[in-house]
Design a protein around this motif. Structure first.
Motif, PDB file in Angstrom:
ATOM      1  N   VAL A 172       2.715   6.410  -6.057  1.00 58.22           N
ATOM      2  CA  VAL A 172       2.857   6.228  -4.612  1.00 58.22           C
ATOM      3  C   VAL A 172       1.520   5.817  -3.992  1.00 58.22           C
ATOM      4  O   VAL A 172       1.457   4.928  -3.131  1.00 58.22           O
ATOM      5  CB  VAL A 172       3.401   7.515  -3.962  1.00 58.22           C
ATOM      6  N   LYS A 173       0.447   6.426  -4.458  1.00 62.52           N
ATOM      7  CA  LYS A 173      -0.890   6.091  -3.953  1.00 62.52           C
ATOM      8  C   LYS A 173      -1.245   4.655  -4.308  1.00 62.52           C
ATOM      9  O   LYS A 173      -1.759   3.905  -3.477  1.00 62.52           O
ATOM     10  CB  LYS A 173      -1.897   7.062  -4.564  1.00 62.52           C
ATOM     11  N   SER A 174      -0.971   4.283  -5.536  1.00 63.05           N
ATOM     12  CA  SER A 174      -1.310   2.928  -5.985  1.00 63.05           C
ATOM     13  C   SER A 174      -0.558   1.875  -5.165  1.00 63.05           C
ATOM     14  O   SER A 174      -1.092   0.792  -4.897  1.00 63.05           O
ATOM     15  CB  SER A 174      -0.979   2.785  -7.467  1.00 63.05           C
ATOM     16  N   TYR A 175       0.653   2.181  -4.749  1.00 61.30           N
ATOM     17  CA  TYR A 175       1.439   1.225  -3.957  1.00 61.30           C
ATOM     18  C   TYR A 175       1.142   1.326  -2.459  1.00 61.30           C
ATOM     19  O   TYR A 175       1.765   0.645  -1.650  1.00 61.30           O
ATOM     20  CB  TYR A 175       2.942   1.413  -4.233  1.00 61.30           C
ATOM     21  N   GLY A 176       0.230   2.234  -2.104  1.00 61.73           N
ATOM     22  CA  GLY A 176      -0.230   2.283  -0.721  1.00 61.73           C
ATOM     23  C   GLY A 176       0.757   2.890   0.259  1.00 61.73           C
ATOM     24  O   GLY A 176       0.705   2.620   1.456  1.00 61.73           O
ATOM     25  N   LEU A 177       1.670   3.735  -0.214  1.00 63.85           N
ATOM     26  CA  LEU A 177       2.647   4.353   0.696  1.00 63.85           C
ATOM     27  C   LEU A 177       2.503   5.871   0.783  1.00 63.85           C
ATOM     28  O   LEU A 177       3.427   6.575   1.205  1.00 63.85           O
ATOM     29  CB  LEU A 177       4.077   3.981   0.259  1.00 63.85           C
ATOM     30  N   GLU A 178       1.336   6.354   0.393  1.00 62.95           N
ATOM     31  CA  GLU A 178       1.075   7.803   0.384  1.00 62.95           C
ATOM     32  C   GLU A 178       1.326   8.442   1.753  1.00 62.95           C
ATOM     33  O   GLU A 178       1.778   9.583   1.840  1.00 62.95           O
ATOM     34  CB  GLU A 178      -0.389   7.990  -0.016  1.00 62.95           C
ATOM     35  N   HIS A 179       1.001   7.715   2.826  1.00 65.99           N
ATOM     36  CA  HIS A 179       1.153   8.276   4.173  1.00 65.99           C
ATOM     37  C   HIS A 179       2.614   8.415   4.591  1.00 65.99           C
ATOM     38  O   HIS A 179       2.907   9.021   5.616  1.00 65.99           O
ATOM     39  CB  HIS A 179       0.379   7.437   5.189  1.00 65.99           C
TER      40      HIS A 179
END
Lengths: 241, 241, 241, 241, 241, 241
Positions: free
Chosen positions: C134-141
């Motif tokens: 999720v972090k790698s795809y930039g949707l962590e927030h």
């Protein structure tokens, strides 16, 4: 085995029908065989949408068309403008999938590269509308730049070659100077251009109108639609116009 | 030396005038001596704004009232609803300062503590509207929580004590469980409550209606208004309604 | 007019073929009429993927299968595991579209609500793998939570009802306690469950295996694939195994 | 009806009184009729504040002046330096509103546009001080740039025209190259300049000294001050100097 | 081959010497063989640092001690307090490495897990100081929680077992409820505790005093110190105290 | 008192031993007196690592070497490549500290300045690998830029002066144009260069190989290792190769 039958209503939230045929042709070519498309523009509103201001003139009419579409039994609605006018309100109102142009396009872009740029017409005045959309969808950190050529939406058809060249120049700068891996065209009227630019640039170029169509078909086939927890049904109350 | 004379038009973007007098009384008490206030509601639209859906019903009317206010020579406009309906479009349209309720309130909150919560009426259905506003203004990382009591806006006047108690309970949880340092009331109809809650809770409680008034006066006195680079003048074009 | 013909190779990056038939059945049912599906598992590697550790055992084999698929003339490759093992390396290697399970699922989720939760099997040990994706795809927030039941992947088929119940319990907490608007199932082996949970929960539940299929079809139809600027072709060099 | 009477103590945290008169004149002109202003500088400390290093030399003296002001019955304190030296400690110590220069200015900027730049004197060495302030207030994502002319604070009065020209050049670049919608002047000594630049640039230019004054008056009128939950009263203990 | 000889000055920024011996013992045990340690406390200032307010009382004295240390030929300076009082100013002033307690501790924590919590004494009033430090160092998104026991710093030595138990209880909640992978003790006086907690909790527990020592030795051996571009030398000017 | 005895195994995850001697010399010079170093490269894999693709070819072999090292009784393992191939999997597998090159280097950089740039060889194709590492470690917001010279890793030894000059040119641009306060060299083969660049540039330049060594020694001395909560022990299961 046949495909999934579905009927999609495309609402063009401007008060002119000059785009309808062009969209119809493009959609005929790209829709799945069992998809039925109906395209309508709103009767009252702005003749084009280039700023947040224009969106306010279009939103209620688009919303009413969308509510009508649900009653008519459509399986999904496309809000055919990159500004996604009134999209969240329509998501609240409807129980069928509702898809804009910006939201699916930039999400697809986000899966194809680390940064994307939005390249479009409408001039620098249109920048705020794009920025607000990208921010609202939570992908601001992946936006390399917004580059807008100084051609008005209603002048798009005047000189196709000049338009393509102007968009190409900005898209090239987006890739070479701003760090974009992917280009998203930022207007539903820029049909038949993505493919040309993609070949010349060598990076993916997303046509938001086609992206919206295929994204909608995908959602319907997956049995998915906007969460009614995020977009709950509006309360009954008196509303006049 | 006297104060700065200014005339502010307050647009209440609902189709009922039941709030006008209440706002007038509060504003009379809190305005600066040389400020003149005119309060109008819109003639068509929703009877209350509790969701993004309602905003779409109110935005164009509010925008037209705002454009009229500028022509009438007002020095500033207040878009009197916490959903700030159509605010960015109005900022584009006008050359005088335009102020909503959410935007100044949460910015003031941000200077008084590290985290704030929005506490309001309208029920959980109203949450999306608040979240979109806070995100759009770029203060999402300072939002501790949104807590909404299940009382509809039009029922606010029915039982004031019950209303205050319900808001107090949620505000207390925001402070004790969610980590809020500051409470922002999330509706322009919650007048005469902030002070009571502030005393009981021991943390700042912001009345968004009053915050909007004093923020507007401040901007006018400082000679400031929205940047026309961020919110440029709309193009001339045909727009119908 | 007929649909677009395409051939997709599905690589199941585990050293067991126990899932292949199940996937084939689901894909037969959900693929577009003109799509051809080939499903293969890797011959060497872990028998299941539940942690980043397992991914390292699977990545090179999956990569080699993917390179083979391109040579065989497939139009697209699906890396059939929610950990998306080796996905970015495969995107670098190939000139045809490559799609994982996590990446399209969470992007679709992001368009259906403001926050999503990943609910899956594999136990709390699997949490890191999900968080990294999720972090790698930039949707962590937009991630509300990761909730994992203590059932191992290889035990999924043992007791279907218990599995569904356990997933339902966690999904319910994700919605009610963590603020999720959408649920993403976090394993390709959880077929035939999303629909059941969606009905019971009343929010969208995404089956990542089906999402990958329809997303891949969409990309192919749109003429899109990963940007070779973001994922450039590897240099020629000596690599041994 | 008269205005709200209030007494504000302005603490200039430098060991020179050369600014006091200039500030007094500007404040006399811009304060509300019923506001009383007292301006004092600290007796020991740096002769100007241009870096974090200078702040450490000023903070304790400013804090003691602020504590004295509360005992003297003032209604609010202004910490008159854009570095906001010791501001959070003073907020902890006092029960009356405490306002710096940077904090209100950049929050106001944030409501007038999407991005702002800080333009000031002090040279590039001063950049860290500004960056730390903006980060601490949580508005880093709205900062377009920090542009600092190589003129020392104590040389400001030497050549006013040259100063204004130098600031104008940097502000222009901030707007045209860095994407700023709003300019915030980054020093309390830059009085009588914002208005000139605003006219020439066509975007809002914020004078931080005047912004602090009007923001303080606004807080007092709204009955607001820093949250004592965020900035609790210090413990009693032995502290020597 | 022998180790690198170096002399480190440890500045304890409180006006009491009750910690010096304890630190000396811990440092003697953990320093590298060729490291020489000198420990001094400041002569004037607060008797303990528990809030931002206390820091303002300590910063200038700590800064002067640090400047003296550089003149005395020390190779590095440790600012021995978790609030890192005046740290950035000291980094500006000195050309030798300067290390606080919070900055190295949370960076080390960030390499050992995805989220860390700060657990300490000083009571909830100390929370702001910790939050400001973590935010300033840009690791706020990795902070799971700040948990503070209601024991004052000066009471630490009164009942060691009770202290350890109280810290253990909070650390346990940080791990089990808040999602911390790593615990950072948030005070330089909590010596000889990290090891005990680490054994009981099964996750890394960082002693900030020892972390500062080993981090400083590492920097000196690597020939590294703070960037003078980020922390430039202060201008010459008149500063009095 | 003597130093801490420790044995570190350095795994160079490429299928060539041409770097081993160079690393050994550098490590002999910089290790603590009581540290014992063993350097091995992997027997199968890529001859150099310049992209994510190469990492997939190296990860399993590196993992197996690391597992062997733990069985052999080493106190710590260094994964000697800036791409940190398989690092998180190794952290899961092992109970002794595991350190990569990128992770400690950029964390150290983060304590020495506000922004850092990674400067390296491998050409622009290597950019994605660096971006993914920085994002995974949560320091993306501190990354000023990634600048890569078009020299392949295996050509590093061909012309040392040209290499240094090329790196210097990019590092200079990173500092002057991109805003970097600190330079991190982005490859383990760039030994004996950091010191030269640091002298010429006047900002800290971090050698990631040496940083990894000293960081590992620091962790061992502090009794710290990766959190097994974040990186839990893999399940027992069948895995073949």
């Amino acid at each position: 085995m046949g495909g999934i039958k579905m009927r999609i209503k495309v609402i063009v939230p401007v008060s002119t029908d000059i785009w309808n045929k062009m969209i119809e042709e493009a959609y005929s070519k790209h829709k799945d065989p069992d998809t039925e498309i109906t395209i309508v523009n709103i009767k009252k509103g702005p003749e084009s949408i280039e700023m947040i201001y224009d969106e306010v003139w279009a939103e209620l009419e688009a919303l009413l068309e969308a509510e009508k579409a649900e009653k008519e039994g459509y399986d999904a609605v496309i809000d055919y403008c990159f500004g996604d006018p009134g999209l969240m309100a329509i998501k609240e109102a409807l129980d069928i999938p509702v898809v804009g142009l910006c939201e699916p396009s930039i999400h697809i872009a986000s899966t194809l590269g680390r940064k994307f740029s939005v390249v479009s017409v409408g001039g620098m005045k249109a920048k705020g509308m794009v920025l607000e959309r990208v921010k609202s969808y939570g992908l601001e950190h992946k936006l390399a730049s917004v580059r807008l050529v100084e051609i008005k939406v209603l002048d798009i058809k005047k000189d196709f070659d000049k338009l393509v060249e102007a968009l190409y120049e900005e898209a090239k700068k987006a890739v070479e100077e701003d760090g974009a891996d992917v280009i998203v065209l930022g207007c539903g009227s820029l049909l038949n251009i993505a493919e040309i630019l993609q070949k010349r640039l060598g990076v993916p170029v997303i046509d938001p109108g086609l992206a919206a169509l295929k994204y909608t078909e995908m959602l319907v086939k997956l049995g998915l639609k906007q969460s009614k927890k995020a977009y709950p049904k509006p309360y009954e109350k008196k509303r006049t116009m």
